[in-house]
Motif scaffolding. Structure first.
Motif, short mmCIF file in Angstrom:
data_model
loop_
_atom_site.label_atom_id
_atom_site.label_comp_id
_atom_site.label_asym_id
_atom_site.label_seq_id
_atom_site.Cartn_x
_atom_site.Cartn_y
_atom_site.Cartn_z
N ALA A 1 68.52 -45.55 -19.58
CA ALA A 1 68.70 -44.10 -19.61
C ALA A 1 68.38 -43.54 -20.99
O ALA A 1 67.77 -42.47 -21.12
CB ALA A 1 70.13 -43.76 -19.21
N GLU A 2 68.77 -44.26 -22.04
CA GLU A 2 68.49 -43.78 -23.40
C GLU A 2 66.99 -43.77 -23.69
O GLU A 2 66.46 -42.80 -24.26
CB GLU A 2 69.20 -44.67 -24.42
N VAL B 1 73.17 -39.01 -22.91
CA VAL B 1 72.71 -38.37 -21.67
C VAL B 1 73.15 -39.15 -20.45
O VAL B 1 73.61 -38.61 -19.45
CB VAL B 1 71.18 -38.21 -21.70
N GLY B 2 73.04 -40.48 -20.52
CA GLY B 2 73.37 -41.31 -19.37
C GLY B 2 72.26 -41.29 -18.34
O GLY B 2 71.25 -40.61 -18.47
N GLU B 3 72.46 -42.07 -17.29
CA GLU B 3 71.44 -42.16 -16.25
C GLU B 3 71.39 -40.87 -15.46
O GLU B 3 72.42 -40.30 -15.09
CB GLU B 3 71.73 -43.35 -15.33
N ALA B 4 70.16 -40.41 -15.24
CA ALA B 4 69.98 -39.16 -14.51
C ALA B 4 70.51 -39.31 -13.08
O ALA B 4 70.39 -40.36 -12.47
CB ALA B 4 68.51 -38.78 -14.49
N PRO B 5 71.11 -38.26 -12.54
CA PRO B 5 71.63 -38.35 -11.16
C PRO B 5 70.49 -38.52 -10.16
O PRO B 5 69.37 -38.05 -10.38
CB PRO B 5 72.36 -37.02 -10.98
N ALA B 6 70.80 -39.20 -9.07
CA ALA B 6 69.79 -39.47 -8.04
C ALA B 6 70.33 -39.04 -6.68
O ALA B 6 71.54 -39.11 -6.42
CB ALA B 6 69.42 -40.95 -8.03
N SER C 1 65.15 -38.64 -8.42
CA SER C 1 65.84 -38.29 -9.65
C SER C 1 64.86 -37.59 -10.58
O SER C 1 63.65 -37.59 -10.34
CB SER C 1 66.39 -39.55 -10.33
N PRO C 2 65.34 -36.97 -11.67
CA PRO C 2 64.42 -36.30 -12.59
C PRO C 2 63.40 -37.22 -13.25
O PRO C 2 62.36 -36.75 -13.69
CB PRO C 2 65.36 -35.69 -13.64
N ASP C 3 63.69 -38.52 -13.33
CA ASP C 3 62.73 -39.43 -13.96
C ASP C 3 61.82 -40.11 -12.96
O ASP C 3 61.09 -41.03 -13.32
CB ASP C 3 63.46 -40.48 -14.81
N GLY C 4 61.81 -39.68 -11.70
CA GLY C 4 60.89 -40.23 -10.71
C GLY C 4 61.63 -40.69 -9.46
O GLY C 4 62.82 -40.42 -9.28
N LEU C 5 60.91 -41.38 -8.60
CA LEU C 5 61.51 -41.96 -7.40
C LEU C 5 62.07 -43.34 -7.73
O LEU C 5 61.35 -44.19 -8.25
CB LEU C 5 60.48 -42.06 -6.27
N ARG C 6 63.32 -43.56 -7.43
CA ARG C 6 63.96 -44.84 -7.70
C ARG C 6 63.97 -45.68 -6.44
O ARG C 6 64.27 -45.19 -5.35
CB ARG C 6 65.39 -44.64 -8.19
N ILE C 7 63.65 -46.96 -6.62
CA ILE C 7 63.56 -47.89 -5.50
C ILE C 7 64.50 -49.06 -5.78
O ILE C 7 64.40 -49.70 -6.83
CB ILE C 7 62.12 -48.41 -5.31
N ASP C 8 65.42 -49.32 -4.85
CA ASP C 8 66.35 -50.45 -4.94
C ASP C 8 66.13 -51.34 -3.73
O ASP C 8 66.07 -50.85 -2.59
CB ASP C 8 67.80 -49.97 -4.99
N HIS C 9 66.02 -52.65 -3.98
CA HIS C 9 65.79 -53.56 -2.86
C HIS C 9 66.12 -54.99 -3.29
O HIS C 9 66.23 -55.28 -4.50
CB HIS C 9 64.34 -53.48 -2.37
N GLY C 10 66.26 -55.87 -2.30
CA GLY C 10 66.47 -57.28 -2.57
C GLY C 10 67.77 -57.79 -2.00
O GLY C 10 68.82 -57.15 -2.12
N LEU C 11 67.72 -58.97 -1.36
CA LEU C 11 68.91 -59.60 -0.81
C LEU C 11 69.55 -60.52 -1.84
O LEU C 11 70.75 -60.42 -2.13
CB LEU C 11 68.56 -60.38 0.45
N LEU C 12 68.75 -61.42 -2.42
CA LEU C 12 69.27 -62.34 -3.45
C LEU C 12 69.02 -61.78 -4.84
O LEU C 12 69.95 -61.65 -5.63
CB LEU C 12 68.61 -63.71 -3.29
#
Length: 514
Positions: free
Chosen positions: A225-226, A242-247, A322-333
């Motif tokens: 975030a910084e 600032v912290g991480e931008a809200p999503a 979010s303001p910094d773009g599209l965030r993608i989270d994925h993964g099982l392990l």
């Protein structure tokens, strides 16, 4: 008042009997100052204008009778405080455990490279020799891991991220923040258990990602975030606050839908069929078990990678805005947190396998300049995918399949049957080209992202008056409109060059969090 300020204070102004409120008219500026002190009877309040600096040895400002509010403006500026050096930080203390495996990995690599020699050396080892070797190797590996961690630092300045590494040979990487394409946070399985994470940076002009491994999970998110805040132009003193931008979450792919989609992929069935048929034919031809196993195992591994491997990697796929773009989270392990940076997407591909068409599913892939992000959405209905593409490429609408113009019928002489899968559409925003018959792929290139345009013709194409038009993007990828009429291709070449020029001129700047 500080001691430095007292150097400008004149104690004679407040001497007993001095009347600081009865100042006479200022003297004539052309009259020189007398070299001697004021004669008897002169009023101490009629002090001439200061032409010489006051002495540097003055009594304490807290002396009796001193009035700190009645000192004149200083004649010389105070010395400027030097800029503080950036604070260097170390990685997480668990990092030496990761680095300690390097000497052991060297031995394993040697054993794999020369297995016969390694087996001979192992047969010569006695139990005592083996224990002595382990007693030396384990402390040496631990010391190596500790020293590499101790000599690794990173620091954040106003304009760059500095990473200093190296035990014997020092290396300092200066990563300028305006060159950063994306910042990803990844957590392998063991890292998730230990509560640490990797911070990976995609930088323009580099072939591989720079990374900080490992940081605490919370520290990695805060540092990301910084860095994004500083790259966006926020003041350094407030960037770390600032912290991480809200999503806001846009969609999530259900695991059941992902599993069905992978089972309906042609690559999964093709590798599985090959893993069954090829070893059977080899057994009938050779009756050699080792030959069959040497062929079957790689094929089974490829089939697993195309199905189970993709399922594990794309499990719980979520896309958020979010303001910094599209965030993608994925993964099982291994859990991965990626960001699609705004303005960096060069090409969007909408892929439609044959067995998905009945369900209306598509896959969305990306070409991002300087980034390894390649998948935006593993599977989703076409309407959902098109709405997501509109967020990645603002102002762009996906052309309908019916609006794509196919090549002339004589193109079938160059590519029998497959020519029916080609199509082209050029709108005010994008250059769209389709290819593929069984696995259709529609590539969308914004005009502002086109780096060059080329027209090519082979001998057979010249005879049939056909040509290919190639559009090169900033991600070192090419989108091709195949088998177009020669006159159409010539006109398309000139028109696309003009559209690209005006598109780059009118395109907004690529900035984070704007």
């Amino acid at each position: 008042m500080t001691p430095d300020d007292s150097a400008e204070y004149d104690p004679t102004l407040d001497a007993p009997g001095a009347r600081g409120t009865a100042h006479p008219d200022p003297p004539d500026p052309h009259t020189p100052h007398p070299a001697t002190p004021n004669p008897p009877g002169a009023r101490g309040t009629a002090r001439p204008a200061t032409t010489h600096p006051h002495p540097t040895t003055d009594p304490s400002p807290d002396a009796p009778g001193a009035r700190g509010t009645a000192r004149p403006a200083p004649t010389h500026p105070h010395p400027t405080t030097p800029t503080q050096a950036p604070t260097e930080r170390r990685l997480h203390p668990i990092t030496p455990l990761r680095r300690a495996w390097a000497p052991i990995a060297v031995l394993v690599g040697w054993a794999v490279h020369d297995p016969d020699q390694a087996q001979q050396q192992l047969t010569r080892l006695t139990t005592t020799t083996l224990l002595i070797g382990l007693a030396v190797l384990i402390p040496a590996a631990s010391l190596y891991g500790f020293l590499t961690w101790w000599y690794t630092h990173y620091a954040v300045t106003d304009t760059e991220l500095r990473i200093r590494t190296g035990l014997l040979f020092r290396r300092t990487a200066h990563i300028r923040l305006e060159r950063v394409q994306a910042i990803d946070v990844t957590q392998p399985l063991l890292a998730r258990i230990a509560g640490v994470a990797k911070l990976k940076l995609d930088v323009i002009g580099t072939g591989k990602k720079d990374e900080l491994a490992f940081l605490g999970a919370a520290e990695a998110r805060a540092l990301r975030a910084e860095l994004l805040a500083r790259a966006a132009g926020l003041a350094p003193e407030t960037a770390h606050e600032v912290g991480e931008a809200p999503a806001r979450q846009l969609l999530r792919v259900p695991p059941g839908v992902l599993a069905v989609a992978l089972l309906l992929t042609g690559a999964t069935w093709g590798t599985a069929l090959a893993a069954l048929v090829v070893p059977t034919l080899l057994w009938l031809a050779t009756h050699n078990l080792w030959t069959v196993l040497a062929t079957a195992l790689p094929l089974l591994g490829a089939a697993g990678a195309n199905s189970a491997g993709r399922f594990v990697g794309e499990y719980d796929w979520a896309v958020a805005e979010s303001p910094d773009g599209l965030r993608i989270d994925h993964g099982l392990l291994d859990r991965t947190h990626e960001t699609v940076p705004p303005g960096r997407v060069q090409t969007v591909r909408i892929v439609e396998p044959l067995l998905w068409r009945r369900r209306g599913w598509v896959r969305v892939e990306l070409d991002v300049a300087g980034s390894s992000n390649s998948v935006l959405l593993p599977v989703a209905p076409r309407e959902t995918a098109e709405s997501l593409v509109a967020r990645v490429l603002p102002g762009v609408s996906v052309p309908a399949p019916a609006s794509l113009a196919g090549p002339p019928r004589r193109a079938g002489r160059c590519r029998p049957l497959w020519w029916r899968g080609y199509g082209l559409a050029v709108t005010d925003a994008v250059f769209a080209a389709r290819y593929g018959l069984l696995r259709r792929s529609l590539a969308l290139v914004p005009h502002a992202k086109v780096q060059s345009v080329r027209r090519t013709q082979g001998p057979w194409q010249r005879a049939l008056r056909l040509a290919d038009v190639h559009v090169d993007t900033g991600a070192d990828k090419t989108v091709t409109a195949r088998l177009r009429d020669a006159d159409e291709a010539a006109h398309l070449l000139d028109a696309q060059a003009e559209r690209s020029r005006t598109g780059r001129r009118d395109a907004p700047p690529d900035r984070w969090m704007t």
